[in-house]
Design a protein around this motif. Sequence first.
Motif, PDB file in Angstrom:
ATOM      1  N   MET A   1     100.992  22.890 -13.593  1.00  0.00           N
ATOM      2  CA  MET A   1     100.058  23.997 -13.604  1.00  0.00           C
ATOM      3  C   MET A   1      99.840  24.455 -12.168  1.00  0.00           C
ATOM      4  SD  MET A   1      96.480  24.233 -15.681  1.00  0.00           S
ATOM      5  CE  MET A   1      97.335  24.361 -17.233  1.00  0.00           C
ATOM      6  N   HIS A   2      99.779  25.764 -11.978  1.00  0.00           N
ATOM      7  CA  HIS A   2      99.583  26.338 -10.651  1.00  0.00           C
ATOM      8  C   HIS A   2      98.218  27.005 -10.577  1.00  0.00           C
ATOM      9  CE1 HIS A   2     103.962  25.948 -10.909  1.00  0.00           C
ATOM     10  NE2 HIS A   2     103.875  25.711  -9.621  1.00  0.00           N
ATOM     11  N   PHE A   3      97.655  26.976  -9.377  1.00  0.00           N
ATOM     12  CA  PHE A   3      96.296  27.473  -9.193  1.00  0.00           C
ATOM     13  C   PHE A   3      96.229  28.530  -8.100  1.00  0.00           C
ATOM     14  CE2 PHE A   3      95.839  23.217 -10.928  1.00  0.00           C
ATOM     15  CZ  PHE A   3      94.928  23.428 -11.947  1.00  0.00           C
ATOM     16  N   LYS A   4      95.163  29.311  -8.149  1.00  0.00           N
ATOM     17  CA  LYS A   4      94.810  30.275  -7.110  1.00  0.00           C
ATOM     18  C   LYS A   4      93.393  29.950  -6.664  1.00  0.00           C
ATOM     19  CE  LYS A   4      98.294  33.295  -7.766  1.00  0.00           C
ATOM     20  NZ  LYS A   4      99.131  33.899  -6.776  1.00  0.00           N
ATOM     21  N   LEU A   5      93.088  30.275  -5.427  1.00  0.00           N
ATOM     22  CA  LEU A   5      91.736  30.155  -4.901  1.00  0.00           C
ATOM     23  C   LEU A   5      91.175  31.564  -4.802  1.00  0.00           C
ATOM     24  CD1 LEU A   5      89.356  28.652  -3.494  1.00  0.00           C
ATOM     25  CD2 LEU A   5      90.589  28.997  -1.349  1.00  0.00           C
ATOM     26  N   ILE A   6      90.066  31.805  -5.483  1.00  0.00           N
ATOM     27  CA  ILE A   6      89.357  33.072  -5.346  1.00  0.00           C
ATOM     28  C   ILE A   6      88.146  32.801  -4.469  1.00  0.00           C
ATOM     29  CG2 ILE A   6      88.050  34.892  -6.501  1.00  0.00           C
ATOM     30  CD1 ILE A   6      89.843  34.483  -8.945  1.00  0.00           C
ATOM     31  N   VAL A   7      88.037  33.543  -3.383  1.00  0.00           N
ATOM     32  CA  VAL A   7      86.901  33.440  -2.474  1.00  0.00           C
ATOM     33  C   VAL A   7      86.139  34.755  -2.570  1.00  0.00           C
ATOM     34  CG1 VAL A   7      86.157  33.061  -0.094  1.00  0.00           C
ATOM     35  CG2 VAL A   7      88.269  31.990  -0.913  1.00  0.00           C
ATOM     36  N   ALA A   8      84.875  34.661  -2.956  1.00  0.00           N
ATOM     37  CA  ALA A   8      84.044  35.859  -3.086  1.00  0.00           C
ATOM     38  C   ALA A   8      82.844  35.742  -2.160  1.00  0.00           C
ATOM     39  CB  ALA A   8      83.581  36.025  -4.529  1.00  0.00           C
ATOM     40  N   PHE A   9      82.645  36.766  -1.344  1.00  0.00           N
ATOM     41  CA  PHE A   9      81.486  36.862  -0.457  1.00  0.00           C
ATOM     42  C   PHE A   9      80.560  37.875  -1.113  1.00  0.00           C
ATOM     43  CE2 PHE A   9      85.221  35.817   1.996  1.00  0.00           C
ATOM     44  CZ  PHE A   9      84.791  34.760   2.779  1.00  0.00           C
ATOM     45  N   VAL A  10      79.399  37.417  -1.590  1.00  0.00           N
ATOM     46  CA  VAL A  10      78.549  38.272  -2.409  1.00  0.00           C
ATOM     47  C   VAL A  10      77.105  38.237  -1.940  1.00  0.00           C
ATOM     48  CG1 VAL A  10      80.038  37.885  -4.404  1.00  0.00           C
ATOM     49  CG2 VAL A  10      78.004  36.497  -4.126  1.00  0.00           C
TER      50      VAL A  10
END
Length: 116
Positions: free
Chosen positions: A1-10
């Motif tokens: 399984m492959h993953f992504k990192l989502i970085v949100a500045f909110v």
Amino acid sequence: MHFKLIVAFVDAGLTDGIMDTARSAGATGATIINNARGEGLKQSKTFFGLTLETQRDVLLFIVEEHLSRHILEEINKVGEFDKKPGSGIAVQIDVEDAVGVNHQISQLTKTVENEL
């Protein structure tokens, strides 16, 4: 399984709504870093030497790659990043490897199979 990192500045006031939306879109959780500061095109205004800024949070999501774009788009809708300048930003980054996610793989496998 492959993953992504989502970085949100909110904006701190949007954190709960974005978390709920991301979970509904397939995220299994996040790390929240409070009290971040950001600067955009326009510098923050000051009042008697004190900077007038809204509080920011940084949300870190490790998500399955097939769900990542949908989650990113849903975060954008709730945060209105493209509609309101200075409201926030979210980016997606490839994750080469991850440990500590084995307990999530069985749930993610079911979710991805149902989505595809």
